[in-house]
Design an enzyme around this catalytic site. Structure first.
Site, PDB file in Angstrom:
ATOM      1  N   ARG A   1     -13.607  -5.584   3.658  1.00  0.00           N
ATOM      2  CA  ARG A   1     -12.477  -5.438   4.594  1.00  0.00           C
ATOM      3  C   ARG A   1     -12.863  -5.580   6.061  1.00  0.00           C
ATOM      4  NH1 ARG A   1      -9.257  -1.532   5.172  1.00  0.00           N
ATOM      5  NH2 ARG A   1      -7.587  -3.019   5.350  1.00  0.00           N
TER       6      ARG A   1
ATOM      7  N   TRP B   1     -12.203  12.189   8.412  1.00  0.00           N
ATOM      8  CA  TRP B   1     -10.769  11.918   8.545  1.00  0.00           C
ATOM      9  C   TRP B   1     -10.471  10.569   7.919  1.00  0.00           C
ATOM     10  CZ3 TRP B   1      -8.129   7.951  11.077  1.00  0.00           C
ATOM     11  CH2 TRP B   1      -6.721   8.067  10.946  1.00  0.00           C
TER      12      TRP B   1
ATOM     13  N   ARG C   1       0.864  -1.183   0.000  1.00  0.00           N
ATOM     14  CA  ARG C   1       0.000   0.000   0.000  1.00  0.00           C
ATOM     15  C   ARG C   1       0.894   1.225   0.000  1.00  0.00           C
ATOM     16  NH1 ARG C   1      -3.976   2.361   4.786  1.00  0.00           N
ATOM     17  NH2 ARG C   1      -2.192   3.654   5.275  1.00  0.00           N
TER      18      ARG C   1
ATOM     19  N   ASP D   1      -5.186   3.761  -0.117  1.00  0.00           N
ATOM     20  CA  ASP D   1      -6.318   4.031   0.787  1.00  0.00           C
ATOM     21  C   ASP D   1      -6.725   5.503   0.669  1.00  0.00           C
ATOM     22  OD1 ASP D   1      -8.149   4.142   2.848  1.00  0.00           O
ATOM     23  OD2 ASP D   1      -6.829   3.235   4.356  1.00  0.00           O
TER      24      ASP D   1
ATOM     25  N   GLU E   1      -9.134   1.851  -1.779  1.00  0.00           N
ATOM     26  CA  GLU E   1      -9.877   1.569  -0.539  1.00  0.00           C
ATOM     27  C   GLU E   1     -10.661   2.776  -0.035  1.00  0.00           C
ATOM     28  OE1 GLU E   1      -7.224  -0.079   2.366  1.00  0.00           O
ATOM     29  OE2 GLU E   1      -8.344   0.766   4.043  1.00  0.00           O
TER      30      GLU E   1
ATOM     31  N   TYR F   1      -3.171  11.849   5.433  1.00  0.00           N
ATOM     32  CA  TYR F   1      -3.443  10.536   6.029  1.00  0.00           C
ATOM     33  C   TYR F   1      -2.369   9.520   5.598  1.00  0.00           C
ATOM     34  CZ  TYR F   1      -4.912   5.807   6.411  1.00  0.00           C
ATOM     35  OH  TYR F   1      -4.875   4.474   6.680  1.00  0.00           O
TER      36      TYR F   1
ATOM     37  N   HIS G   1      -9.236   6.699   2.330  1.00  0.00           N
ATOM     38  CA  HIS G   1      -9.666   6.997   3.703  1.00  0.00           C
ATOM     39  C   HIS G   1     -10.884   7.921   3.753  1.00  0.00           C
ATOM     40  CE1 HIS G   1      -8.859   6.974   8.086  1.00  0.00           C
ATOM     41  NE2 HIS G   1      -8.242   5.838   7.777  1.00  0.00           N
TER      42      HIS G   1
ATOM     43  N   GLU H   1      -4.327  -7.319   5.290  1.00  0.00           N
ATOM     44  CA  GLU H   1      -3.459  -6.184   5.626  1.00  0.00           C
ATOM     45  C   GLU H   1      -2.533  -6.591   6.779  1.00  0.00           C
ATOM     46  OE1 GLU H   1      -5.549  -2.762   7.108  1.00  0.00           O
ATOM     47  OE2 GLU H   1      -3.837  -1.418   6.808  1.00  0.00           O
TER      48      GLU H   1
ATOM     49  N   GLU I   1     -13.503  -1.520   6.690  1.00  0.00           N
ATOM     50  CA  GLU I   1     -12.798  -1.607   7.963  1.00  0.00           C
ATOM     51  C   GLU I   1     -13.622  -1.040   9.121  1.00  0.00           C
ATOM     52  OE1 GLU I   1      -9.252   0.606   6.889  1.00  0.00           O
ATOM     53  OE2 GLU I   1      -9.916   2.313   8.073  1.00  0.00           O
TER      54      GLU I   1
HETATM   55  C1  GCO Z   1      -6.087   0.953   7.288  1.00  0.00           C
HETATM   56  C2  GCO Z   1      -6.789   1.955   8.099  1.00  0.00           C
HETATM   57  C3  GCO Z   1      -6.117   2.461   9.308  1.00  0.00           C
HETATM   58  C4  GCO Z   1      -7.116   3.233  10.160  1.00  0.00           C
HETATM   59  C5  GCO Z   1      -6.901   2.929  11.582  1.00  0.00           C
HETATM   60  C6  GCO Z   1      -7.852   3.676  12.488  1.00  0.00           C
HETATM   61  O1  GCO Z   1      -6.443   0.822   6.134  1.00  0.00           O
HETATM   62  O2  GCO Z   1      -5.215   0.308   7.824  1.00  0.00           O
HETATM   63  O3  GCO Z   1      -7.425   2.935   7.320  1.00  0.00           O
HETATM   64  O4  GCO Z   1      -4.960   3.206   9.045  1.00  0.00           O
HETATM   65  O5  GCO Z   1      -7.037   4.580   9.927  1.00  0.00           O
HETATM   66  O6  GCO Z   1      -7.024   1.557  11.764  1.00  0.00           O
HETATM   67  O7  GCO Z   1      -7.741   3.228  13.780  1.00  0.00           O
HETATM   68 MG    MG Z   2      -8.081   1.922   5.552  1.00  0.00          MG
END
Ligand code: GCO
Ligand code: MG
Length: 402
Positions: free
Chosen positions: A283, A402, A147, A210, A236, A159, A212, A339, A262
């Site tokens: 995920r 975020w 990643r 990602d 992602e 991020y 995010h 991951e 996630e």
């Molecule tokens: C990922 C996630 C993490 C989250 C984190 C928040 O893809 O691994 O986006 O980086 O931001 O797990 O607690």
């Molecule tokens: Mg993520």
């Protein structure tokens, strides 16, 4: 056999983790991860004050019935706190069942579907050049899937970017750090990062990215389109997924594979995404989606629609979750990828485990249960240290995802 006692351990060997320990009247112990980043004590209280009293005296072999009891019996269903608590109980009970049967967890699920589990690591850098170098280091470490996240010109605290050489760790302050997001700058930069990565390393390594939750559906469609020539393994969390229909628009406009989940807690969070084949990878993970019992339900449902798994595995999921996830991944027929962010040495010492990394893959161990334990004496040396995840605003001050 009966559940004789259960307790919650909160420890901070480098970062905070919550662990549930269940003991039976015959001396068998099982453990489950209950970590919810930035909200650790809410889950600890839910377990201690509401769940543990209901467990005492129950037959630990009745995993399904206990799951249903905790889910239906709470009346207030779903949500991250409750589902993380249920996951911890479920994981600990599968661990106990494995120990009672003398079998590694994957055997109880149906046995091996593969010898090893493909993982992706996290390469990140403060700028384009250092991110390209970081990906190179991951290739040298043997990763086949990586990643890539980078600092973005004009965006402070993007991020996914670590500070210095440390691994990326987003929970960084007692109160949420404020970051500023700029979509236009990101959309300009992201394709250039992948141009450079493919130029440097070709199409051998699988690349992931990602977003995010930062984009609108149409912006996500634009990004997916612009990344198509780079054939990403996945893009992602392109847009927040509360509105599952939003993914129809992205899907219609790009063939870049999509991964989401996630932050999901139950099958209801992804029902439409899966049924309409709006995503390629789900995920959801053991600790935040109700444990092995519920994740199996999600994965089986996903298999009907050719959606594969790609479980979350950031450092805020403890080695206990990772151990359980690897047994799950070893069994699950529609496995995609796992991951894997390495934990620190301090964390690994508190949670001795038998999984190992080899040639870009993780291999789960053969010890009964999920193969992860907790050194309680060592854990006690690392008191809880409250930390929050950041928040994001647009440059005019508007709150953003975020
Ligand atoms: C990922 C996630 C993490 C989250 C984190 C928040 O893809 O691994 O986006 O980086 O931001 O797990 O607690
Ligand atoms: Mg993520």
């Amino acid at each position: 056999m009966k559940i004789a006692s259960a307790r919650v351990i909160v420890t901070c060997p480098g970062r905070n983790f919550v662990t549930l320990v269940i003991e039976t009247d015959q001396g068998v112990t099982g453990i489950g991860d209950a970590t919810l980043n930035g909200r650790e004590l809410a889950v600890a209280s839910y377990l201690t004050d509401h769940v543990i009293p209901c467990l005492i005296g129950r037959d630990p072999s009745q995993i399904e019935d206990i799951w249903q009891y905790l889910y239906r019996g709470a009346y207030w269903r779903r949500g991250p706190v409750g589902m993380t608590a249920i996951a911890a109980v479920d994981t600990a009970l599968w661990d106990i069942k494995g120990k009672v049967c003398g079998q590694p967890l994957y055997q109880l699920l149906g046995g091996k579907s593969r010898e090893r589990v493909l993982v992706y690591g996290h390469a990140n850098g403060a700028d384009l050049h250092s991110t390209v170098e970081a990906v190179g280091r991951y290739i040298e470490m043997g990763y086949h899937a990586i990643r890539a996240q980078s600092g973005i010109p004009g965006i402070d605290k993007a991020y996914g970017v670590g500070r210095g050489d440390t691994y990326y760790e987003p929970a960084d302050a007692r109160l949420p750090t404020e970051t500023v997001w700029d979509t236009a700058k990101y959309l300009d930069f992201a394709p250039r990062l992948f141009d450079k990565l493919r130029e440097a390393y070709g199409f051998g390594p699988q690349l992931l990215h990602d977003v995010h939750h930062r984009l609108t559906p149409n912006e996500a469609a634009q990004l997916g389109k612009s990344l198509e020539p780079h054939r990403l393994f996945w893009m992602e969390d392109a847009t927040p997924a509360e509105n599952q229909e939003a993914f129809r628009h992205i899907r219609r406009h790009t063939t870049t594979p999509l991964a989401v989940g996630e932050v999901f807690n139950t099958i209801w969070d992804c029902k439409q995404l899966i049924e309409e084949q709006l995503i390629d990878y789900i995920r959801a993970t053991v600790v935040h989606a109700g444990g092995i019992t519920h994740l199996r339900r999600i994965a089986d449902f996903a298999a009907m629609y050719q959606v594969r798994t790609g479980s979350h595995g950031a450092t805020d999921l403890s080695p206990v979750c990772m151990g359980a996830a690897l047994h799950f991944d070893t069994w699950v027929p529609n496995f995609g990828i796992q991951e894997y962010m390495r934990h620190t040495e301090e964390t690994d010492a508190v949670f001795p485990h038998d999984y190992r990394f080899e040639d870009g893959h993780l291999i789960c161990g053969e010890s009964p249960g999920h193969g992860v334990t907790i050194d309680e004496a060592l854990a006690a040396k690392y008191p809880y240290n409250p930390m929050c995840l950041p928040v994001a605003r647009l440059s005019d001050g508007t709150m953003w995802n975020w």
